[in-house]
Scaffold this active site. Structure first.
Site, PDB file in Angstrom:
ATOM      1  N   HIS A 157       4.850   6.635  -1.568  1.00 14.39           N
ATOM      2  CA  HIS A 157       5.882   5.334  -1.824  1.00 14.39           C
ATOM      3  C   HIS A 157       5.168   4.022  -1.325  1.00 14.39           C
ATOM      4  O   HIS A 157       4.058   4.218  -0.494  1.00 14.39           O
ATOM      5  CB  HIS A 157       7.159   5.506  -0.870  1.00 14.39           C
ATOM      6  CG  HIS A 157       6.988   5.123   0.444  1.00 14.39           C
ATOM      7  ND1 HIS A 157       6.595   6.512   1.299  1.00 14.39           N
ATOM      8  CD2 HIS A 157       6.945   4.011   1.372  1.00 14.39           C
ATOM      9  CE1 HIS A 157       6.508   6.044   2.427  1.00 14.39           C
ATOM     10  NE2 HIS A 157       6.630   4.511   2.557  1.00 14.39           N
ATOM     11  N   HIS A 165       0.719  -1.107  -0.086  1.00 13.90           N
ATOM     12  CA  HIS A 165      -0.019  -0.055   0.044  1.00 13.90           C
ATOM     13  C   HIS A 165       0.833   1.251   0.100  1.00 13.90           C
ATOM     14  O   HIS A 165       1.964   1.183   0.244  1.00 13.90           O
ATOM     15  CB  HIS A 165      -0.838   0.098   1.193  1.00 13.90           C
ATOM     16  CG  HIS A 165       0.055  -0.045   2.789  1.00 13.90           C
ATOM     17  ND1 HIS A 165       0.545  -0.877   3.077  1.00 13.90           N
ATOM     18  CD2 HIS A 165       0.265   1.134   3.286  1.00 13.90           C
ATOM     19  CE1 HIS A 165       1.027  -0.607   4.327  1.00 13.90           C
ATOM     20  NE2 HIS A 165       1.024   0.683   4.240  1.00 13.90           N
TER      21      HIS A 165
END
Ligand code: A2P
Length: 218
Positions: free
Chosen positions: A153, A69
């Site tokens: 990220h 995620h």
């Protein structure tokens, strides 16, 4: 509502759909497998092992993550600054449960973490808390001057004993440094070295990853 006040999640973020998790995970593994065989990498192996001449198997070195995620807001069940405000944001409420297309534009590796850089669109930036990059200025001087969204990220893996929060800090640090020397053209793109064991591969073709905006309670 009562729900908002009593149960904020550990974090909000974009969760890669399962087929995409496999694709991204495999791409990352292929990258690690190739990286540790490159002469350029071996030259700097001491960054990872503390000893020259020693070998490292990067696939073993990192403990890979499961629920891939991209965190938007770490709420720590409401204890983090700005958590309540974030949960109440109309854009957050409206987007909850929607699928977005994330663009993964680079892979990076440090002795602590391995991650994928996410380049957010204007629409996606609406879900990104504006002060994220400023919060790390103390530890990473210069990070507050980076464009909003620079920290976005996906943590792909962490070295033993390293918390995933480190991945975003490693990315911010790379982005504050002068562009590293291009050491190798790989199939996936060009690989640059940023000293102290920091490597970044800019993808020739960004990976398009479908991801659901949601939250994680743990
Ligand atoms: P990341 O987003 O870099 O992967 P943990 O398991 O340590 O509680 O972390 C849960 C998630 O929240 C991870 O995805 C992690 O990092 C992120 N996270 C943890 N602490 C923070 C923090 N202080 N700021 C931002 N993100 C955090």
């Amino acid at each position: 509502s009562l729900l908002e006040e009593t149960s904020l999640p550990l974090y909000f973020g974009w969760f890669l759909l399962s087929s995409v998790q496999v694709k991204v995970g495999c791409t990352a593994m292929d990258f690690l497998k190739t990286l540790d065989t490159l002469e350029a990498f071996k030259k700097h192996i001491v960054d990872f092992t503390g000893q020259a001449e020693k070998e490292v198997d990067l696939e073993q070195y990192f403990e890979t993550k499961e629920t891939l995620h991209c965190t938007t807001k770490f709420c720590n069940y409401g204890k983090a600054d700005g958590a309540k405000e974030y949960a109440k944001n109309p854009v957050v409420k409206k987007s909850y449960g929607s699928v977005f297309s994330l663009s993964l534009t680079a892979l990076f590796v440090t002795p602590r973490t391995v991650g994928a850089r996410v380049s957010l669109t204007e629409e996606q930036l609406q879900l990104w808390p504006a002060d994220t990059e400023k919060e790390s200025e103390e530890g990473i001087p210069g990070s507050a001057s980076l464009p909003v969204g620079s920290r976005a990220h996906i943590t792909l893996g962490c070295a033993s004993g390293v918390e995933p929060v480190q991945t975003g800090l490693d990315l911010l640090q790379i982005l504050t440094l002068p562009e590293g020397e291009a050491v190798e053209e790989m199939e996936l793109g060009s690989l640059r070295y940023y000293d102290e064991g920091r490597w970044m591969l800019s993808l020739r073709e960004p990976i398009c990853a479908a991801a659901c905006f949601s939250s994680f309670y743990g």
